[in-house]
Scaffold this active site. Structure first.
Site, PDB file in Angstrom:
ATOM      1  N   GLY A  11     -23.346  16.610  13.870  1.00 50.15           N
ATOM      2  CA  GLY A  11     -22.591  16.608  15.126  1.00 50.15           C
ATOM      3  C   GLY A  11     -21.921  17.952  15.371  1.00 50.15           C
ATOM      4  O   GLY A  11     -21.393  18.557  14.452  1.00 50.15           O
ATOM      5  N   ARG A  72     -30.120  17.115  13.981  1.00 47.61           N
ATOM      6  CA  ARG A  72     -30.407  16.372  12.755  1.00 47.61           C
ATOM      7  C   ARG A  72     -31.899  16.531  12.525  1.00 47.61           C
ATOM      8  O   ARG A  72     -32.660  16.636  13.481  1.00 47.61           O
ATOM      9  CB  ARG A  72     -30.023  14.902  12.919  1.00 47.61           C
ATOM     10  N   ASP A 103     -20.971  15.984   5.471  1.00 47.37           N
ATOM     11  CA  ASP A 103     -21.425  15.782   4.089  1.00 47.37           C
ATOM     12  C   ASP A 103     -22.929  15.550   3.986  1.00 47.37           C
ATOM     13  O   ASP A 103     -23.549  15.905   2.982  1.00 47.37           O
ATOM     14  CB  ASP A 103     -20.626  14.674   3.391  1.00 47.37           C
ATOM     15  N   THR A 126     -16.433  18.474  11.210  1.00 46.93           N
ATOM     16  CA  THR A 126     -16.587  17.151  11.832  1.00 46.93           C
ATOM     17  C   THR A 126     -15.244  16.712  12.376  1.00 46.93           C
ATOM     18  O   THR A 126     -14.219  16.900  11.702  1.00 46.93           O
ATOM     19  CB  THR A 126     -17.101  16.091  10.829  1.00 46.93           C
ATOM     20  N   ASP A 128     -14.223  13.806  12.615  1.00 43.15           N
ATOM     21  CA  ASP A 128     -13.757  12.588  11.926  1.00 43.15           C
ATOM     22  C   ASP A 128     -12.775  12.883  10.798  1.00 43.15           C
ATOM     23  O   ASP A 128     -12.035  12.006  10.368  1.00 43.15           O
ATOM     24  CB  ASP A 128     -14.955  11.807  11.356  1.00 43.15           C
ATOM     25  N   ASP A 130     -13.344  13.275   7.678  1.00 40.00           N
ATOM     26  CA  ASP A 130     -13.618  12.274   6.641  1.00 40.00           C
ATOM     27  C   ASP A 130     -14.386  12.863   5.451  1.00 40.00           C
ATOM     28  O   ASP A 130     -15.085  12.142   4.744  1.00 40.00           O
ATOM     29  CB  ASP A 130     -14.410  11.100   7.240  1.00 40.00           C
ATOM     30  N   ARG A 172     -15.838   7.305  13.264  1.00 41.25           N
ATOM     31  CA  ARG A 172     -16.759   6.532  12.411  1.00 41.25           C
ATOM     32  C   ARG A 172     -15.960   5.547  11.557  1.00 41.25           C
ATOM     33  O   ARG A 172     -15.211   4.763  12.097  1.00 41.25           O
ATOM     34  CB  ARG A 172     -17.615   7.479  11.579  1.00 41.25           C
ATOM     35  N   GLU A 188       1.750   1.718  21.458  1.00 40.62           N
ATOM     36  CA  GLU A 188       2.433   0.536  20.930  1.00 40.62           C
ATOM     37  C   GLU A 188       1.679  -0.134  19.790  1.00 40.62           C
ATOM     38  O   GLU A 188       2.258  -0.879  18.999  1.00 40.62           O
ATOM     39  CB  GLU A 188       2.632  -0.494  22.067  1.00 40.62           C
TER      40      GLU A 188
END
Ligand code: ATP
Length: 318
Positions: A11, A72, A103, A126, A128, A130, A172, A188
């Site tokens: 990505g 990809r 990764d 990324t 994310d 992560d 993700r 909230e």
């Protein structure tokens, strides 16, 4: 003069273009010849590898995405195509590679290095956030700022119409973007995959708040919770008794003008990665931790699942 190349894989994120600019400028400063590999591992296989100069990176620092494309590549998973990729690099005498990716891309590069010995350094990229071993991945800050701007706008309409907005955020399986957004946008409710939830626990409180004059709710929902955002919206409408809407932010979170932090991180990641390659480190991922940059093995970075900062999670529980 040694030759060095860069590619983007997986990505795209905002911050890749500033990284490309710094890659060209710092390589030239270090007497290296910089090359761009277009469209990730696909371009590596198809020999889309071109010498890069200052002209190629003029004016790109303000742009999201990546000028050299990302992709990809199913073919790169196969040994015979990795052999073609290696032959392409050898023809141009390129023996150092920088990979901006996640990764998955690093796992691919690990195999490539073991087969063909092309030195590489991975830069975690990324939104994310992560990737295990690094506190920061390129693109995260720009994504958070885009989300912030979007939620500030949603708040305007939520308050005007007395509505509950369920805003679905990318990430993700990682709740990082949603959690930071919750802590910084005054929402909230925040639902993330790392913390089990039961909507029943919020029922009395939210109803009481409406009685006391609350006009709207903003609920931040991570895509990783695997419950349809519409179900959360239906709960607001049917159980809490307030009209609701779902807003899925989607791919706008990945683009946009890179923030100062991402431009600076791109700069630092590139400089440190090139220095490390020049010092002879053969395969590593450049990780950023509060105490500074640190180089870790591929195994350490890719074999364990990232665990969110416990202190941040505590804030959500309070
Ligand atoms: P994102 O954050 O977008 O998921 P990523 O780098 O994790 O980034 P992946 O789609 O997992 O994205 O991997 C990118 C590419 O890396 C794959 O398309 C493939 O070409 C290569 N790759 C991943 N795993 C392997 C592997 N085991 N062997 C060879 N190549 C691989």
């Amino acid at each position: 003069m040694n030759n060095i190349a860069i590619l983007c894989s997986g990505g795209d994120v905002s911050g890749m273009n500033p990284a490309l600019k710094q890659f060209v400028e710092y390589s030239l400063e270090k007497n290296l010849t910089p090359y761009f590999i277009y469209d990730g591992f696909e371009g590596l296989i198809d020999n889309e590898i071109k010498k890069a100069s200052y002209c190629d990176v003029a004016g790109i620092i303000t742009r999201g995405g990546t000028k050299i494309g990302s992709a990809r590549s199913k073919r790169f998973m196969k040994k015979k195509f990795r052999q073609i990729a290696k032959d392409n690099l050898k023809k141009l005498n390129i023996d150092m590679l920088i990979v901006l990716g996640g990764d998955g891309s690093f796992r691919g590069m690990d195999i490539f290095y073991k087969e063909h010995g092309i030195k590489f350094c991975g830069i975690p990229s990324t939104i994310d956030n992560d990737i295990n071993g690094t506190d920061y991945c390129l693109g995260v800050d720009t994504a958070l700022n885009i989300i912030k701007t979007s939620i500030d706008a949603i708040r305007d309409t939520a308050s005007s119409f007395k509505r509950a907005f369920v805003v679905e955020i990318m990430g993700r399986d990682c709740g990082y973007l949603a959690l930071i957004t919750h802590l910084t946008s005054g929402s909230e409710l925040c639902l993330i995959p790392e913390i089990p939830y039961d909507l029943k626990n919020y029922e009395n409180e939210f109803k009481k708040q409406i009685k006391n004059g609350r006009r709207y709710f903003i609920a931040i929902v991570s895509e990783g919770i695997k419950q349809d955002s519409q179900i959360i919206a239906d709960w607001f409408e049917n159980t809490i008794g307030i009209e609701s809407r779902v807003s899925i932010l989607g791919h706008i979170q990945r683009g946009g003008n890179p923030t100062v932090k991402d431009r600076l991180m791109a700069y630092k990641f590139i400089v440190n990665a090139i220095d490390e390659l020049l010092q002879g480190t053969k395969e590593s991922i450049i990780c950023y931790e509060e105490k500074g940059f640190n180089f870790k093995s591929i195994k350490e970075v890719t074999s364990t699942t990232k665990v969110l900062d416990k202190k941040l999670l505590e804030y959500l529980k309070n």
